[in-house]
Design a protein around this motif. Structure first.
Motif, PDB file in Angstrom:
ATOM      1  N   ALA A  51       0.849  -1.193   0.000  1.00  0.00           N
ATOM      2  CA  ALA A  51       0.000   0.000   0.000  1.00  0.00           C
ATOM      3  C   ALA A  51       0.884   1.241   0.000  1.00  0.00           C
ATOM      4  O   ALA A  51       1.848   1.322   0.771  1.00  0.00           O
ATOM      5  CB  ALA A  51      -0.908  -0.013   1.231  1.00  0.00           C
ATOM      6  N   VAL A 111       0.460   4.206   1.033  1.00  0.00           N
ATOM      7  CA  VAL A 111       0.317   5.129   2.163  1.00  0.00           C
ATOM      8  C   VAL A 111       0.196   4.329   3.450  1.00  0.00           C
ATOM      9  O   VAL A 111      -0.191   3.158   3.437  1.00  0.00           O
ATOM     10  CB  VAL A 111      -0.920   6.034   1.995  1.00  0.00           C
ATOM     11  CG1 VAL A 111      -0.737   6.981   0.822  1.00  0.00           C
ATOM     12  CG2 VAL A 111      -2.174   5.184   1.797  1.00  0.00           C
ATOM     13  N   THR A 130      -4.351   4.440   8.448  1.00  0.00           N
ATOM     14  CA  THR A 130      -4.946   5.598   9.099  1.00  0.00           C
ATOM     15  C   THR A 130      -5.987   5.154  10.118  1.00  0.00           C
ATOM     16  O   THR A 130      -6.506   4.044  10.033  1.00  0.00           O
ATOM     17  CB  THR A 130      -5.612   6.515   8.044  1.00  0.00           C
ATOM     18  OG1 THR A 130      -6.251   7.608   8.698  1.00  0.00           O
ATOM     19  CG2 THR A 130      -6.657   5.755   7.238  1.00  0.00           C
ATOM     20  N   ARG A 171     -10.719   8.954   5.505  1.00  0.00           N
ATOM     21  CA  ARG A 171      -9.514   8.786   4.685  1.00  0.00           C
ATOM     22  C   ARG A 171      -9.356   7.334   4.250  1.00  0.00           C
ATOM     23  O   ARG A 171      -8.985   7.045   3.112  1.00  0.00           O
ATOM     24  CB  ARG A 171      -8.276   9.242   5.454  1.00  0.00           C
ATOM     25  CG  ARG A 171      -8.240  10.719   5.769  1.00  0.00           C
ATOM     26  CD  ARG A 171      -6.996  11.087   6.544  1.00  0.00           C
ATOM     27  NE  ARG A 171      -5.784  10.896   5.759  1.00  0.00           N
ATOM     28  CZ  ARG A 171      -4.558  11.011   6.261  1.00  0.00           C
ATOM     29  NH1 ARG A 171      -4.406  11.288   7.544  1.00  0.00           N
ATOM     30  NH2 ARG A 171      -3.511  10.835   5.481  1.00  0.00           N
ATOM     31  N   ALA A 172      -9.649   6.427   5.181  1.00  0.00           N
ATOM     32  CA  ALA A 172      -9.547   5.002   4.837  1.00  0.00           C
ATOM     33  C   ALA A 172     -10.522   4.647   3.725  1.00  0.00           C
ATOM     34  O   ALA A 172     -10.190   3.881   2.809  1.00  0.00           O
ATOM     35  CB  ALA A 172      -9.818   4.151   6.081  1.00  0.00           C
ATOM     36  N   ARG A 186     -11.659   6.559   1.323  1.00  0.00           N
ATOM     37  CA  ARG A 186     -11.158   7.072   0.034  1.00  0.00           C
ATOM     38  C   ARG A 186     -10.070   6.161  -0.511  1.00  0.00           C
ATOM     39  O   ARG A 186     -10.031   5.853  -1.708  1.00  0.00           O
ATOM     40  CB  ARG A 186     -10.641   8.500   0.202  1.00  0.00           C
ATOM     41  CG  ARG A 186     -11.735   9.548   0.319  1.00  0.00           C
ATOM     42  CD  ARG A 186     -11.177  10.956   0.112  1.00  0.00           C
ATOM     43  NE  ARG A 186     -10.258  11.334   1.182  1.00  0.00           N
ATOM     44  CZ  ARG A 186     -10.628  11.886   2.328  1.00  0.00           C
ATOM     45  NH1 ARG A 186     -11.916  12.137   2.554  1.00  0.00           N
ATOM     46  NH2 ARG A 186      -9.743  12.209   3.249  1.00  0.00           N
ATOM     47  N   ARG A 187      -9.173   5.722   0.394  1.00  0.00           N
ATOM     48  CA  ARG A 187      -8.072   4.872  -0.057  1.00  0.00           C
ATOM     49  C   ARG A 187      -8.589   3.528  -0.575  1.00  0.00           C
ATOM     50  O   ARG A 187      -8.147   3.026  -1.610  1.00  0.00           O
ATOM     51  CB  ARG A 187      -7.100   4.641   1.103  1.00  0.00           C
ATOM     52  CG  ARG A 187      -6.348   5.873   1.510  1.00  0.00           C
ATOM     53  CD  ARG A 187      -5.533   5.609   2.762  1.00  0.00           C
ATOM     54  NE  ARG A 187      -4.786   6.785   3.161  1.00  0.00           N
ATOM     55  CZ  ARG A 187      -4.047   6.851   4.262  1.00  0.00           C
ATOM     56  NH1 ARG A 187      -3.978   5.800   5.061  1.00  0.00           N
ATOM     57  NH2 ARG A 187      -3.388   7.941   4.550  1.00  0.00           N
ATOM     58  N   THR A 215     -10.514   3.695  -3.877  1.00  0.00           N
ATOM     59  CA  THR A 215      -9.753   4.090  -5.073  1.00  0.00           C
ATOM     60  C   THR A 215      -8.558   3.181  -5.346  1.00  0.00           C
ATOM     61  O   THR A 215      -7.825   3.415  -6.308  1.00  0.00           O
ATOM     62  CB  THR A 215      -9.255   5.542  -4.935  1.00  0.00           C
ATOM     63  OG1 THR A 215      -8.468   5.658  -3.742  1.00  0.00           O
ATOM     64  CG2 THR A 215     -10.415   6.515  -4.865  1.00  0.00           C
ATOM     65  N   ASP A 216      -8.355   2.162  -4.514  1.00  0.00           N
ATOM     66  CA  ASP A 216      -7.206   1.303  -4.805  1.00  0.00           C
ATOM     67  C   ASP A 216      -7.561   0.308  -5.913  1.00  0.00           C
ATOM     68  O   ASP A 216      -8.703   0.234  -6.366  1.00  0.00           O
ATOM     69  CB  ASP A 216      -6.665   0.642  -3.531  1.00  0.00           C
ATOM     70  CG  ASP A 216      -7.444  -0.607  -3.113  1.00  0.00           C
ATOM     71  OD1 ASP A 216      -8.350  -1.037  -3.842  1.00  0.00           O
ATOM     72  OD2 ASP A 216      -7.131  -1.154  -2.044  1.00  0.00           O
ATOM     73  N   ASN A 250      -3.532  -3.604  -3.241  1.00  0.00           N
ATOM     74  CA  ASN A 250      -2.716  -2.978  -2.207  1.00  0.00           C
ATOM     75  C   ASN A 250      -2.593  -3.923  -1.024  1.00  0.00           C
ATOM     76  O   ASN A 250      -3.600  -4.412  -0.504  1.00  0.00           O
ATOM     77  CB  ASN A 250      -3.374  -1.676  -1.727  1.00  0.00           C
ATOM     78  CG  ASN A 250      -3.079  -0.516  -2.648  1.00  0.00           C
ATOM     79  OD1 ASN A 250      -1.965  -0.382  -3.143  1.00  0.00           O
ATOM     80  ND2 ASN A 250      -4.081   0.320  -2.892  1.00  0.00           N
ATOM     81  N   LEU A 304      -4.583  -1.192   6.310  1.00  0.00           N
ATOM     82  CA  LEU A 304      -5.211  -0.023   5.691  1.00  0.00           C
ATOM     83  C   LEU A 304      -5.961   0.840   6.697  1.00  0.00           C
ATOM     84  O   LEU A 304      -6.160   2.034   6.466  1.00  0.00           O
ATOM     85  CB  LEU A 304      -6.164  -0.490   4.589  1.00  0.00           C
ATOM     86  CG  LEU A 304      -5.499  -1.340   3.498  1.00  0.00           C
ATOM     87  CD1 LEU A 304      -6.543  -1.958   2.586  1.00  0.00           C
ATOM     88  CD2 LEU A 304      -4.512  -0.506   2.694  1.00  0.00           C
ATOM     89  N   TYR A 305      -6.387   0.251   7.793  1.00  0.00           N
ATOM     90  CA  TYR A 305      -7.149   1.021   8.783  1.00  0.00           C
ATOM     91  C   TYR A 305      -6.931   0.435  10.170  1.00  0.00           C
ATOM     92  O   TYR A 305      -7.022  -0.778  10.361  1.00  0.00           O
ATOM     93  CB  TYR A 305      -8.642   0.992   8.431  1.00  0.00           C
ATOM     94  CG  TYR A 305      -9.522   1.672   9.453  1.00  0.00           C
ATOM     95  CD1 TYR A 305      -9.508   3.065   9.586  1.00  0.00           C
ATOM     96  CD2 TYR A 305     -10.364   0.935  10.286  1.00  0.00           C
ATOM     97  CE1 TYR A 305     -10.307   3.696  10.538  1.00  0.00           C
ATOM     98  CE2 TYR A 305     -11.174   1.561  11.226  1.00  0.00           C
ATOM     99  CZ  TYR A 305     -11.135   2.935  11.345  1.00  0.00           C
ATOM    100  OH  TYR A 305     -11.926   3.548  12.293  1.00  0.00           O
TER     101      TYR A 305
END
Length: 278
Positions: free
Chosen positions: A224, A226, A229, A234-235, A237-238, A241-242, A246, A250-251
């Motif tokens: 991943a 980034v 989070t 924010r998670a 969005r990630r 859009t991945d 990834n 992630l969270y």
């Protein structure tokens, strides 16, 4: 024995049973099993303090291949069983093994509410985008155009997005792994087990029998870009859009795990019957 000494004393083989796996040659679940035992050894908890719960499917054979306590339960109902076990025996480490058919279709409703309930346990879904044990029907994560004998021309249905569903439903830890990276997967499983609350780990585990195209996954997965989070927005969005490949945590949420007070008194069933008769 200190925690460090215990960890040094534990070996992955301590968590393997004598039962020989019957997965197809090349199945990604072999590496997932390896990751389980490595994570348990790093955790340093003895096998009798770990419960591995499953439903039905190739992935759900995992409990038989470990030396931990295990339960091979009803199709799609492993989370309900595991939650009941954890709230009554909070001293146990509870890990649930499932697949995309078992966990997202038959067990879809339980998945939502397990995330929402946030009991302190770890849910591992070995996702191969197919029903491997029952000859290759499309699962909830199968691509809409994927052609099978059961769905000529593809289903045309939009795939289920488990990570988004988990986040929206309240899972407290979300990660994606690849079975071909057993060391990294073991590290993430260990972190998921230690993280308070309901942890969800999706493992991309190729079914090379019914999805030989998934051999290519080893060239598609990537770290991943980034860091994880604790911000759900924010998670979201990630994850939305991945590219689906990834790999990593992630969270990491901070919700307090659900831990109901359990009545320790022994209740006479005849007393309950009297209440219903009134």
């Amino acid at each position: 024995m200190s925690i460090v000494d215990r960890q040094l004393a534990c070996k992955p083989t301590d968590y393997k049973s004598d039962v020989k796996p019957v997965w197809c040659p090349g199945c990604g679940d072999y590496h997932v099993l390896m990751s389980f035992t490595r994570a348990f050894a790093q955790l340093g908890v003895p096998p009798e303090q770990i419960a591995v719960i499953s439903g039905i499917g190739c992935s759900s054979r995992i409990p038989a291949y470990t030396s931990c306590y295990g339960f091979h339960g009803v199709h799609g109902r492993s989370l309900a069983l595991a939650a009941g076990l954890k709230v009554t025996r909070p001293d146990l480490t509870v890990v649930v093994a499932s697949g995309d058919g078992d966990g997202y279709s038959i067990g879809g409703n339980h998945f939502l509410h397990a995330c929402r309930r946030n009991v302190d346990m770890t849910y591992v879904v070995m996702d191969n985008h197919i029903y491997g044990m029952t000859k290759g029907q499309p699962s909830p994560t199968t691509e809409p155009e994927f052609d099978t004998a059961m769905s000529p021309g593809g289903t045309g249905l939009r795939p289920f997005h488990p990570l988004v569903i988990a986040l929206a439903s309240g899972a407290n830890f979300i990660a994606r792994c690849f079975s071909g990276e057993p060391n990294q997967t073991a590290d993430i499983l260990l972190e998921a087990i230690k993280h308070p609350g309901f942890s969800f780990v999706e493992i991309l585990s190729p079914c090379v029998t019914f999805r030989p195209d998934e051999k290519e996954w080893k060239n598609l997965v990537h770290p991943a870009p980034v860091a994880a989070t604790n911000d759900p927005a924010r998670a979201a969005r990630r994850i939305m859009t991945d590219d689906g490949f990834n790999i990593g945590v992630l969270y990491r949420g901070d919700r307090r795990p659900y831990s109901p007070e359990i009545c320790s008194e022994t209740i006479d069933p005849s007393e309950l019957e009297k209440e219903f008769e009134q």
